[in-house]
Enzyme design. Sequence first.
Site, PDB file in Angstrom:
ATOM      1  N   LYS A   1      -5.141   0.472  15.377  1.00 38.34           N
ATOM      2  CA  LYS A   1      -6.130   0.225  14.689  1.00 38.34           C
ATOM      3  C   LYS A   1      -7.709   1.185  15.282  1.00 38.34           C
ATOM      4  CE  LYS A   1      -5.906  -3.295  12.648  1.00 38.34           C
ATOM      5  NZ  LYS A   1      -5.941  -3.728  10.661  1.00 38.34           N
TER       6      LYS A   1
ATOM      7  N   TYR B   1      -0.882  -2.620  18.674  1.00 38.90           N
ATOM      8  CA  TYR B   1      -1.630  -3.250  17.357  1.00 38.90           C
ATOM      9  C   TYR B   1      -3.189  -2.261  17.890  1.00 38.90           C
ATOM     10  CZ  TYR B   1      -4.888  -5.617  15.251  1.00 38.90           C
ATOM     11  OH  TYR B   1      -5.339  -6.598  14.532  1.00 38.90           O
TER      12      TYR B   1
ATOM     13  N   ILE C   1       1.425  -1.100   0.144  1.00 39.85           N
ATOM     14  CA  ILE C   1      -0.164   0.265  -0.242  1.00 39.85           C
ATOM     15  C   ILE C   1       1.050   1.278   0.391  1.00 39.85           C
ATOM     16  CG2 ILE C   1      -1.866   1.538   0.959  1.00 39.85           C
ATOM     17  CD1 ILE C   1      -2.553  -1.133   2.716  1.00 39.85           C
TER      18      ILE C   1
ATOM     19  N   ASP D   1      -2.035  -9.207  26.337  1.00 34.70           N
ATOM     20  CA  ASP D   1      -3.000 -10.548  26.732  1.00 34.70           C
ATOM     21  C   ASP D   1      -3.327  -9.585  27.707  1.00 34.70           C
ATOM     22  OD1 ASP D   1      -2.625 -11.963  24.001  1.00 34.70           O
ATOM     23  OD2 ASP D   1      -2.336 -13.294  25.217  1.00 34.70           O
TER      24      ASP D   1
END
Length: 331
Positions: free
Chosen positions: A147, A143, A54, A285
Site C-alpha cells: 500500500k 501488505y 483488474i 502484528d
Amino acid sequence: MPETHLVTGGAGFVGSHLVLALLARGDRVVVLDDLSTGHAAAVPEGAVLIAGRIGDPDALARAFAHGPFASVLHFAALSLVGDSMREPYRYLAENAKNGLALIEAAVAHGVTRFVLSSTAALFGAPTTIPIPEDEPIDPGSPYGESKAWLERALIWAERIHGLRSACLRYFNAAGADPGGRLGEDHRPETHLIPLVLDAAAGRRPPLTVFGDDYPTPDGTCIRDYIHVADLAEAHLLALEALTTRSVRYNLGNGTGYSVREVIATAERVTGRRVPHTVGPRRAGDPPVLVASSRRIREELGWAPRYPELETIIAHAWAWRQAHPDGYRQPR
Ligand code: UFG
C-alpha cells in the site's frame, strides 16, 4: 448531478458499504470484483457488477466502457497482514501490479479523482500514538509495504498526469451496516471481531489470542476499531475534497482496545461467554495501532457516528445473528 463511480472490490466488506453510501446519495456505481473474497450478494441492488480481475485487460475494458467515471475507488487487494508475511512476493507483486494497472487505466480514461483504500499497516513501529499522518511510513509487513508503494505511485500519477488522489489509511474496519443490509463475511475469516462473535455463538472453536506478552497493559495487541459506515462517510467527504486537492488521512476513532478488551466487550454485548485460549504471537502484528484522525476531522468535518466499541460490536452481532451463514443465505 448524479455521478458515476468505479469501485474495485465493491463486493468486499468495506467496498460494499461504500457502494451503499454512494447509491444512497443518488450516484451510479459500477463494481469490478473478481469475487475471490467478495460476494455477489454483497453488491447492493442498483450497482452494476462486472465479475472480473483488474489484471485482465478485457474485464478492465468492460468496466471502463460503463464510464466516464467521476472517480475510481480502489478497494480490491490482498489484505491480510499475516498472509503477507508467508507470501511476501505475491502480496507485493499482486497489489502493486493491479494498483498500477488501475491507475494507468484511470488516467487513460480521463478520470481525475482516485481513492486508495490504504492502511494503518503503513506504520510498523510508530513512535507517536495516536498516529498522525506525518508519522514516517515504515510498514511492518509486505501488505503494508504494497500500500505504501501505491501511495507513492499516486504521487507520480498526480505530478505527471494530474490525477488527484485520496489515500485513506483505515485502522481496523469493523461493525456492519446499521440498517442490517450488509455485514462482514470473509472466508476464511481471520479478523478479530467476527471470530470473537462466532466463538460466542458456539459456531467456531475457542478463539486463540495471538500473544499476551506484548508491551501493553494486559499484554495483548491494541487496535483502533472503526465502524465501516463511518469509513464509508469519510470516502464521501474525501471525494468532495478531491475536487480541489489530493489528501492523505488516517482513519480511526483515536481509542485503542486490546484483544482482551474486545473479548470483554463482546461478552457484554452478546450476553455470552467468549471461549478463548492464548497462543503465540502472529508474525507482522505491531503491538499498538491507534489513529489520530484530527486532520480529517479538522479539514473535512468528519465525525464518526458510531465511535463506541459496544455499538460497533452490536451492529456486527446483529448482522451475524440475522445471517449466521453470511452471504450464503438469501438476504
Ligand atoms: N487476533 C487474535 N486472534 C485472532 C485474530 C486476531 O488475537 O484469531 C488479534 C491480532 O493479533 C490483532 C487483533 O486481533 O492484534 C486484530 O487482528 P485482525 O486480524 O482483526 O486485524 P489486523 O490488525 O491484523 O489487520 C486489520 C486489517 C489490515 C489493516 C490493519 C490495520 O486486516 O488490512 O487492520 O490495523 F492493515
